[in-house]
Design an enzyme around this catalytic site. Sequence first.
Site, PDB file in Angstrom:
ATOM      1  N   TYR A   1       0.755  -1.241   0.000  1.00 55.68           N
ATOM      2  CA  TYR A   1       0.000   0.000   0.000  1.00 55.68           C
ATOM      3  C   TYR A   1       0.796   1.308   0.000  1.00 55.68           C
ATOM      4  CZ  TYR A   1      -3.810  -3.207   1.250  1.00 55.68           C
ATOM      5  OH  TYR A   1      -4.708  -4.227   1.257  1.00 55.68           O
TER       6      TYR A   1
ATOM      7  N   ARG B   1      21.605  -4.956  25.147  1.00 60.38           N
ATOM      8  CA  ARG B   1      20.156  -4.806  25.324  1.00 60.38           C
ATOM      9  C   ARG B   1      19.756  -3.333  25.318  1.00 60.38           C
ATOM     10  NH1 ARG B   1      18.316  -9.120  23.640  1.00 60.38           N
ATOM     11  NH2 ARG B   1      16.302  -8.569  24.516  1.00 60.38           N
ATOM     12  N   HIS B   2      20.489  -2.544  24.550  1.00 61.15           N
ATOM     13  CA  HIS B   2      20.217  -1.100  24.500  1.00 61.15           C
ATOM     14  C   HIS B   2      20.504  -0.608  23.083  1.00 61.15           C
ATOM     15  CE1 HIS B   2      20.230   3.157  25.497  1.00 61.15           C
ATOM     16  NE2 HIS B   2      19.836   2.863  26.730  1.00 61.15           N
ATOM     17  N   ASP B   3      19.458  -0.209  22.367  1.00 60.00           N
ATOM     18  CA  ASP B   3      19.635   0.124  20.959  1.00 60.00           C
ATOM     19  C   ASP B   3      20.511   1.352  20.735  1.00 60.00           C
ATOM     20  OD1 ASP B   3      17.704   1.804  22.065  1.00 60.00           O
ATOM     21  OD2 ASP B   3      16.341   1.704  20.348  1.00 60.00           O
TER      22      ASP B   3
ATOM     23  N   HIS C   1     -31.306  11.284   5.060  1.00 57.86           N
ATOM     24  CA  HIS C   1     -31.732   9.984   5.617  1.00 57.86           C
ATOM     25  C   HIS C   1     -31.624   8.872   4.571  1.00 57.86           C
ATOM     26  CE1 HIS C   1     -33.413  12.520   8.813  1.00 57.86           C
ATOM     27  NE2 HIS C   1     -33.933  13.233   7.830  1.00 57.86           N
TER      28      HIS C   1
ATOM     29  N   SER D   1     -14.900  -9.587  -9.792  1.00 55.18           N
ATOM     30  CA  SER D   1     -15.285 -10.721  -8.952  1.00 55.18           C
ATOM     31  C   SER D   1     -14.781 -12.001  -9.597  1.00 55.18           C
ATOM     32  CB  SER D   1     -16.815 -10.781  -8.804  1.00 55.18           C
ATOM     33  OG  SER D   1     -17.226 -12.025  -8.264  1.00 55.18           O
TER      34      SER D   1
ATOM     35  N   SER E   1       7.226   2.876  24.432  1.00 58.39           N
ATOM     36  CA  SER E   1       8.155   2.622  23.331  1.00 58.39           C
ATOM     37  C   SER E   1       7.589   1.692  22.257  1.00 58.39           C
ATOM     38  CB  SER E   1       9.463   2.053  23.876  1.00 58.39           C
ATOM     39  OG  SER E   1      10.354   1.788  22.816  1.00 58.39           O
TER      40      SER E   1
END
Length: 490
Positions: free
Chosen positions: A23, A87-89, A161, A291, A336
């Site tokens: 997309y 363990r820490h970007d 309506h 279809s 995060s």
Amino acid sequence: MASYGENMSSEFCKYRSVLSTRYASPEMQFNFSDQKKFSTWRQLWVNLAKAEKELGLKISDEQIAEMESHIKDVDFAAAAEEEKKTRHDVMAHVHVFAEQCPKAAPIIHLGATSCFVGDNTDLMVMRDGLDIILGELAAVIRNLANFAEEHKALPTLGFTHLQPAQLTTVGKRATLWLSDLVMDERNIRRARDDLRFRGCKGTTGTQASYMQLFDGDGAKVKQLDDVLTKLCGFERSYHVTGQTYSRKVDVEVVGALASLGTSIHKMCTDLRLLANMKEVEEPFEKSQIGSSAMAYKRNPMRSERCCSLARHIITLQQNTTQTHSTQWFERTLDDSANRRLTLSEAFLSADAALLTLVNITQGLVVYPKVIDRHVRQELPFMSTENIIMAMVKKGGGDRQVCHEKIRVLSHEAAAQVKQLGKDNDLIERVSNDPYFAPIIPDLESLLDPATFTGRTTDQVTEFLAEEVQPILLRYQKVLEKYEKPTVLNI
């Protein structure tokens, strides 16, 4: 059946977002890519070093040049390995960048906290993303403006309506969609212009680390924030922050995109209803299949896609409101993971919906004869007041007597339509009733659809000139990109 682990090296054995495979535009995908994110981190470290050098810290031109030479060549594999250990970007990327820039290593990330790169990058990415969205939105507005101008005098049934009401015009109905999108342009542009830079505020927003770097010189620390803000393309920074910029900013930005989602959904729902009535259709390609079973079908799949994506954008706003409301004191980290999903998907979904809408509005097909047939079916009922007034003017009798006669004939005609499935024969009944003889020569003019549309043509002209044209002038250069037909991926 293939099992887990079999051929796992294949990209088709891993989850892939449809926003990237089906997309969203290449521009918006790059905006939320790792390459953009981590090269922006590096640019922020360069800009911080430049600002700190300008204000007197011992940072050399050689160190800055070394950093600048490695802004884009991010070693993603090395960073991933480092993150497994730390363990820490942020620290993983600091280490990898420092290995590439050994001379600059001592001053990379100097005085900064993780949110220096994380939050400031998010703000820059959102700013750039809103610029993309605004360009696409302007293209939709231009296409719809052309459509409204072309069909501003074409009478069509109005509905309240979902029941036939007074006539309007095809162009006037398009201005209702346009009016919503004009409000969206204002809201999104305001959200974009309101964005500020987090700047260098330190661990809890106090700038204490920078006060240490500059020996307690608060004026210099403030100036550092100002210089850095300008280097990163912002006019202003937020005066106060915690460790993060307030997550209420995300509420405002995604809120503007969610509001756009409601406009897209409303417009595309109308188009789907018009397609059902065979009055207006979205583009349909030569080889397109409507279809798998019913070969004759021309489903409004683009409008359906827009509605589907729009609903997703609308639901994402709730994530931002809940995230903001649950932040504790100066910050918690439970925002995060949510923000990684919410911010990117809000922008990518809005981008995808707008690209589809650009394509739709470039090729809307109108069927005037079908529209006229529907008008003629209902117009006799709508003309009753005109007939009464014409009779009174011709001296044809008492208004109340005339009203009763036309009421009876209307009910008889309605029975023909509803109970027997026949055409509306009210005018024939009026013509055959001697009471209405004085106005028989005028019936054709009394039934001219153009006389039932009020000021619609003028309204369209005035609206386009006063509300839409200023927007198109604002995006004149950007709109050149959308001159050619927009091709959808799938």
